[in-house]
Design a protein around this motif. Structure first.
Motif, PDB file in Angstrom:
ATOM      1  N   LEU A   1       3.030  15.936  19.575  1.00 38.75           N
ATOM      2  CA  LEU A   1       2.556  14.645  19.082  1.00 38.75           C
ATOM      3  C   LEU A   1       3.201  14.357  17.734  1.00 38.75           C
ATOM      4  O   LEU A   1       3.380  15.257  16.912  1.00 38.75           O
ATOM      5  CB  LEU A   1       1.031  14.659  18.911  1.00 38.75           C
ATOM      6  CG  LEU A   1       0.198  14.997  20.157  1.00 38.75           C
ATOM      7  CD1 LEU A   1      -1.220  15.342  19.756  1.00 38.75           C
ATOM      8  CD2 LEU A   1       0.211  13.838  21.133  1.00 38.75           C
ATOM      9  N   THR A   2       3.539  13.104  17.516  1.00 36.64           N
ATOM     10  CA  THR A   2       4.064  12.692  16.212  1.00 36.64           C
ATOM     11  C   THR A   2       3.244  11.517  15.702  1.00 36.64           C
ATOM     12  O   THR A   2       2.739  10.706  16.483  1.00 36.64           O
ATOM     13  CB  THR A   2       5.548  12.275  16.303  1.00 36.64           C
ATOM     14  OG1 THR A   2       5.676  11.150  17.186  1.00 36.64           O
ATOM     15  CG2 THR A   2       6.400  13.417  16.821  1.00 36.64           C
ATOM     16  N   PHE A   3       3.098  11.416  14.399  1.00 39.22           N
ATOM     17  CA  PHE A   3       2.351  10.316  13.798  1.00 39.22           C
ATOM     18  C   PHE A   3       2.817  10.116  12.365  1.00 39.22           C
ATOM     19  O   PHE A   3       3.402  11.013  11.752  1.00 39.22           O
ATOM     20  CB  PHE A   3       0.841  10.580  13.842  1.00 39.22           C
ATOM     21  CG  PHE A   3       0.415  11.846  13.132  1.00 39.22           C
ATOM     22  CD1 PHE A   3       0.036  11.831  11.799  1.00 39.22           C
ATOM     23  CD2 PHE A   3       0.397  13.068  13.815  1.00 39.22           C
ATOM     24  CE1 PHE A   3      -0.351  12.991  11.153  1.00 39.22           C
ATOM     25  CE2 PHE A   3       0.013  14.239  13.167  1.00 39.22           C
ATOM     26  CZ  PHE A   3      -0.359  14.194  11.828  1.00 39.22           C
ATOM     27  N   GLU A   4       2.573   8.928  11.859  1.00 40.13           N
ATOM     28  CA  GLU A   4       2.851   8.618  10.463  1.00 40.13           C
ATOM     29  C   GLU A   4       1.504   8.496   9.758  1.00 40.13           C
ATOM     30  O   GLU A   4       0.707   7.623  10.094  1.00 40.13           O
ATOM     31  CB  GLU A   4       3.633   7.307  10.330  1.00 40.13           C
ATOM     32  CG  GLU A   4       3.910   6.861   8.904  1.00 40.13           C
ATOM     33  CD  GLU A   4       5.015   7.636   8.209  1.00 40.13           C
ATOM     34  OE1 GLU A   4       5.185   7.489   6.987  1.00 40.13           O
ATOM     35  OE2 GLU A   4       5.720   8.387   8.914  1.00 40.13           O
ATOM     36  N   PRO A   5       1.191   9.351   8.795  1.00 40.91           N
ATOM     37  CA  PRO A   5      -0.117   9.270   8.139  1.00 40.91           C
ATOM     38  C   PRO A   5      -0.218   8.021   7.267  1.00 40.91           C
ATOM     39  O   PRO A   5       0.680   7.719   6.475  1.00 40.91           O
ATOM     40  CB  PRO A   5      -0.161  10.544   7.293  1.00 40.91           C
ATOM     41  CG  PRO A   5       1.271  10.880   7.024  1.00 40.91           C
ATOM     42  CD  PRO A   5       2.031  10.444   8.245  1.00 40.91           C
ATOM     43  N   GLY A   6      -1.303   7.301   7.422  1.00 35.83           N
ATOM     44  CA  GLY A   6      -1.508   6.094   6.636  1.00 35.83           C
ATOM     45  C   GLY A   6      -2.399   5.102   7.345  1.00 35.83           C
ATOM     46  O   GLY A   6      -3.029   5.414   8.358  1.00 35.83           O
ATOM     47  N   HIS A   7      -2.426   3.877   6.839  1.00 32.56           N
ATOM     48  CA  HIS A   7      -3.306   2.851   7.395  1.00 32.56           C
ATOM     49  C   HIS A   7      -2.741   1.464   7.098  1.00 32.56           C
ATOM     50  O   HIS A   7      -1.808   1.300   6.288  1.00 32.56           O
ATOM     51  CB  HIS A   7      -4.715   2.979   6.817  1.00 32.56           C
ATOM     52  CG  HIS A   7      -4.760   2.875   5.313  1.00 32.56           C
ATOM     53  ND1 HIS A   7      -4.744   1.674   4.641  1.00 32.56           N
ATOM     54  CD2 HIS A   7      -4.811   3.838   4.355  1.00 32.56           C
ATOM     55  CE1 HIS A   7      -4.788   1.884   3.342  1.00 32.56           C
ATOM     56  NE2 HIS A   7      -4.827   3.200   3.134  1.00 32.56           N
ATOM     57  N   ARG A   8      -3.300   0.447   7.720  1.00 24.83           N
ATOM     58  CA  ARG A   8      -2.855  -0.934   7.516  1.00 24.83           C
ATOM     59  C   ARG A   8      -3.259  -1.428   6.123  1.00 24.83           C
ATOM     60  O   ARG A   8      -4.270  -1.001   5.558  1.00 24.83           O
ATOM     61  CB  ARG A   8      -3.469  -1.857   8.574  1.00 24.83           C
ATOM     62  CG  ARG A   8      -3.010  -1.554   9.986  1.00 24.83           C
ATOM     63  CD  ARG A   8      -1.581  -1.962  10.229  1.00 24.83           C
ATOM     64  NE  ARG A   8      -1.013  -1.212  11.364  1.00 24.83           N
ATOM     65  CZ  ARG A   8       0.256  -1.292  11.738  1.00 24.83           C
ATOM     66  NH1 ARG A   8       1.100  -2.079  11.073  1.00 24.83           N
ATOM     67  NH2 ARG A   8       0.686  -0.585  12.761  1.00 24.83           N
ATOM     68  N   ALA A   9      -2.470  -2.349   5.601  1.00 25.27           N
ATOM     69  CA  ALA A   9      -2.789  -2.945   4.307  1.00 25.27           C
ATOM     70  C   ALA A   9      -4.072  -3.760   4.387  1.00 25.27           C
ATOM     71  O   ALA A   9      -4.815  -3.872   3.409  1.00 25.27           O
ATOM     72  CB  ALA A   9      -1.632  -3.827   3.835  1.00 25.27           C
ATOM     73  N   LYS A  10      -4.326  -4.353   5.537  1.00 24.90           N
ATOM     74  CA  LYS A  10      -5.574  -5.060   5.826  1.00 24.90           C
ATOM     75  C   LYS A  10      -6.025  -4.647   7.214  1.00 24.90           C
ATOM     76  O   LYS A  10      -5.204  -4.365   8.080  1.00 24.90           O
ATOM     77  CB  LYS A  10      -5.397  -6.584   5.773  1.00 24.90           C
ATOM     78  CG  LYS A  10      -5.164  -7.153   4.404  1.00 24.90           C
ATOM     79  CD  LYS A  10      -5.289  -8.676   4.400  1.00 24.90           C
ATOM     80  CE  LYS A  10      -4.212  -9.331   5.260  1.00 24.90           C
ATOM     81  NZ  LYS A  10      -4.303 -10.818   5.198  1.00 24.90           N
ATOM     82  N   PHE A  11      -7.314  -4.675   7.435  1.00 26.05           N
ATOM     83  CA  PHE A  11      -7.862  -4.277   8.729  1.00 26.05           C
ATOM     84  C   PHE A  11      -8.416  -5.476   9.505  1.00 26.05           C
ATOM     85  O   PHE A  11      -8.458  -5.450  10.726  1.00 26.05           O
ATOM     86  CB  PHE A  11      -8.960  -3.226   8.528  1.00 26.05           C
ATOM     87  CG  PHE A  11      -8.534  -2.112   7.618  1.00 26.05           C
ATOM     88  CD1 PHE A  11      -7.723  -1.091   8.091  1.00 26.05           C
ATOM     89  CD2 PHE A  11      -8.890  -2.098   6.279  1.00 26.05           C
ATOM     90  CE1 PHE A  11      -7.290  -0.070   7.256  1.00 26.05           C
ATOM     91  CE2 PHE A  11      -8.476  -1.091   5.438  1.00 26.05           C
ATOM     92  CZ  PHE A  11      -7.667  -0.074   5.920  1.00 26.05           C
ATOM     93  N   TRP A  12      -8.834  -6.490   8.785  1.00 24.71           N
ATOM     94  CA  TRP A  12      -9.325  -7.741   9.398  1.00 24.71           C
ATOM     95  C   TRP A  12      -8.443  -8.859   8.885  1.00 24.71           C
ATOM     96  O   TRP A  12      -8.453  -9.192   7.706  1.00 24.71           O
ATOM     97  CB  TRP A  12     -10.785  -7.976   9.012  1.00 24.71           C
ATOM     98  CG  TRP A  12     -11.486  -9.046   9.812  1.00 24.71           C
ATOM     99  CD1 TRP A  12     -10.951 -10.216  10.270  1.00 24.71           C
ATOM    100  CD2 TRP A  12     -12.861  -9.036  10.225  1.00 24.71           C
ATOM    101  NE1 TRP A  12     -11.897 -10.940  10.940  1.00 24.71           N
ATOM    102  CE2 TRP A  12     -13.090 -10.241  10.935  1.00 24.71           C
ATOM    103  CE3 TRP A  12     -13.914  -8.155  10.059  1.00 24.71           C
ATOM    104  CZ2 TRP A  12     -14.347 -10.569  11.465  1.00 24.71           C
ATOM    105  CZ3 TRP A  12     -15.149  -8.480  10.590  1.00 24.71           C
ATOM    106  CH2 TRP A  12     -15.360  -9.662  11.300  1.00 24.71           C
ATOM    107  N   HIS A  13      -7.670  -9.437   9.786  1.00 19.49           N
ATOM    108  CA  HIS A  13      -6.764 -10.523   9.429  1.00 19.49           C
ATOM    109  C   HIS A  13      -6.994 -11.688  10.383  1.00 19.49           C
ATOM    110  O   HIS A  13      -6.934 -11.519  11.606  1.00 19.49           O
ATOM    111  CB  HIS A  13      -5.310 -10.052   9.520  1.00 19.49           C
ATOM    112  CG  HIS A  13      -4.311 -11.103   9.162  1.00 19.49           C
ATOM    113  ND1 HIS A  13      -4.188 -11.634   7.896  1.00 19.49           N
ATOM    114  CD2 HIS A  13      -3.376 -11.751   9.920  1.00 19.49           C
ATOM    115  CE1 HIS A  13      -3.235 -12.529   7.876  1.00 19.49           C
ATOM    116  NE2 HIS A  13      -2.725 -12.626   9.091  1.00 19.49           N
ATOM    117  N   LYS A  14      -7.291 -12.847   9.822  1.00 17.66           N
ATOM    118  CA  LYS A  14      -7.666 -14.031  10.618  1.00 17.66           C
ATOM    119  C   LYS A  14      -8.805 -13.656  11.567  1.00 17.66           C
ATOM    120  O   LYS A  14      -9.830 -13.188  11.106  1.00 17.66           O
ATOM    121  CB  LYS A  14      -6.443 -14.602  11.317  1.00 17.66           C
ATOM    122  CG  LYS A  14      -5.425 -15.190  10.327  1.00 17.66           C
ATOM    123  CD  LYS A  14      -4.360 -15.989  11.013  1.00 17.66           C
ATOM    124  CE  LYS A  14      -3.403 -16.612   9.980  1.00 17.66           C
ATOM    125  NZ  LYS A  14      -4.063 -17.654   9.174  1.00 17.66           N
TER     126      LYS A  14
END
Length: 519
Positions: free
Chosen positions: A324-337
């Motif tokens: 498995l591969t992944f990039e650790p992190g998260h979105r700059a916003k979680f609720w958009h429009k």
């Protein structure tokens, strides 16, 4: 145009999608509710990853909220009890060292300065062992309740180890049959938008569409809506948490009646760490690591060596390993429009401390509790949601980094890089300076719904050998007296548990055979 929120569309199945759909349907789609319709759309040919098998105690309330029987969970999802995490080799790398992060807050926590009492004693017992009885239950392989304890009730706080794939299937069936969630198994090849940029509908492959007023993106790391459609940036944290790969394997027990561990085991390695999770029928084991610090072949070999401690080499070599591969992190916003990202669509760091599923639960709960009545108030609610989850993600990243940042290991570049001050956030650096003078307290973590409260930080800090100077106080004698009373109570209750509680496997098998008492 101001639209009423009458139809929520969840894109993506798996645990994240079905938990979110289930919570919304349970709270908004009943006969006396507002008549919301919840629709879940998933592709027929995208497999569920289902690697994470550890949950938090919050899962008990989530499952109870949507109406699932705990007996069902144990009978259909290969569930077992989890009472915490055992960390081996993180402090100095010695094979015999370990400490626990239990799932229970110590008795008297916040009323008595337990950290000061423990450090002044200068006993050999770890902080968790001294102030909490749960680590002793784990070491003995005991369950957190009796067969006569009702569903979801506890003697010792607990979560689950679980087969995530089977849980997803159980949730899917329950949500459709009991909660009225509409299910579409179809490929989506596009989005139709309103003039203001909101999503109006998901476009079916081959024609047709699925309209909605609010869309929940549970499409995993593909992030079909929040990422691909809205192009909300992804914020990597690989400069803080280096792990970006894992190799996972399902491992049979050496003997059918082998004990089931009452905790997750995390064993530090040269370039990462190995998780070990016991289910009734097998174990889920994997090595999560940094590709910048260790080669894939070396990670595979280290995992095989670990498995060779309990299985013959021939059997180890015949197991099926999954990369498995992944990039650790998260979105700059979680609720958009009118779109909210939940689960891996929102982000992922690593499986340490099983934070992925609890974030799904928190997201589903907040979306449901704060569900906008109409489009006019949605932007205000979205801003509040984003602030809360930006705070939660920052807290998770700092808490996971703590496990590495205060290690005394310097045997590999991986550990030397992790313990460099510059690879921790400014906030964590400031906290560590503060905590060298005084223990973490409730004022460091002001929210009612902290992901990791101050007790958890103390378990890790002192388990790793961190030293805190005693806080000056006029009531030292009073604290010492109260501390000793709590220690005595802890010992006495532990003894009662040792004689009364069954083994983890024994209770799981009885639940599967007879079922728990419904509340």
């Amino acid at each position: 145009m101001n639209r009423m929120i009458k139809r929520v569309v969840v894109l993506g199945g798996g645990t994240a999608g079905w938990i979110t759909a289930g919570v919304l349907a349970a709270e908004h789609c009943g006969e006396n509710a507002c008549g919301l319709q919840v629709v879940l759309v998933e592709s027929p040919d995208i497999p569920v990853i289902g690697v994470g098998e550890g949950t938090w105690p919050t899962m008990r309330n989530t499952l109870r909220k949507i109406g699932l029987s705990e007996t069902q969970l144990f009978c259909e999802c290969d569930a077992s009890f989890k009472q915490g995490a055992k960390f081996c080799g993180w402090k100095t790398g010695k094979a015999e060292e370990f400490y626990y992060h239990p799932l229970m807050v110590p008795e008297g926590y916040g009323e008595v300065d337990l950290a000061r009492g423990w450090q002044e004693e200068e006993v050999s017992a770890s902080f968790a062992d001294r102030v909490n009885f749960q680590s002793h239950l784990c070491e003995r392989g005991l369950a957190p309740k009796l067969m006569t304890t009702p569903e979801y009730a506890a003697i010792a706080n607990y979560a689950y180890h679980i087969n995530a794939g089977k849980l997803g299937k159980l949730l899917a069936r329950h949500c459709q049959e009991k909660l009225g969630v509409v299910h579409h198994r179809v490929k989506i090849d596009g989005v139709r938008s309103h003039n203001n940029g909101d999503i109006a509908a998901l476009l079916r492959e081959g024609g047709g569409e699925i309209p909605g007023d609010l869309f929940i993106d549970c499409s995993g790391s593909a992030a079909r809506l929040i990422g691909q459609h809205f192009q909300v940036p992804f914020m990597s944290c690989i400069n803080l948490l280096f792990n970006n790969r894992a190799v996972a394997v399902q491992v049979p027990y050496a003997r059918e009646n082998d004990p089931i561990a009452s905790h997750t085991i995390g064993t530090a390695q040269k370039g990462g760490w190995i998780w070990d999770i016991g289910l009734p029928t097998r174990k889920g084991v994997g090595y999560v690591y940094s590709s910048a610090h260790i080669e894939d072949d070396a990670a595979y070999e280290a995992l095989r060596v670990y498995l060779g401690q309990c299985l013959p080499a021939q059997q180890v070599n015949t197991l099926t390993y999954r990369q498995l591969t992944f990039e650790p992190g998260h979105r700059a916003k979680f609720w958009h429009k009118n779109c909210v990202a939940v689960g891996m669509a929102a982000g992922f760091v690593e499986p340490l401390e099983a934070s992925a599923l609890v974030l799904v639960e928190m997201a589903a709960a907040m979306i449901s509790d704060d569900l906008p009545v109409d489009r006019a108030v949605m932007d205000t609610i979205a801003q509040r949601y984003n602030r809360r989850f930006e705070y939660r993600w920052a807290g998770i990243i700092d808490f996971l980094k703590l496990h590495y940042a205060i290690s005394k290991r310097d045997d590999t570049t991986y550990w030397r890089d992790h313990t460099r001050e510059a690879t921790a956030s400014e906030r964590l650096q400031e906290w560590l300076q503060l905590w060298s003078r005084q223990p973490p307290c409730k004022y460091d973590f002001p929210l009612v719904e902290e992901v990791f409260a101050s007790a958890s930080w103390q378990y890790v800090l002192y388990g790793m050998g961190f030293k805190t100077q005693p806080r000056p106080t006029r009531h030292r004698a009073h604290n010492t007296e109260d501390y000793q009373k709590l220690i005595t109570q802890n010992k006495n209750f532990a003894r009662q548990c040792f004689s009364a509680l069954p083994k983890n496997r024994e209770l799981v098998e009885k639940i599967q055979r007879y079922g728990l008492q419904r509340v």
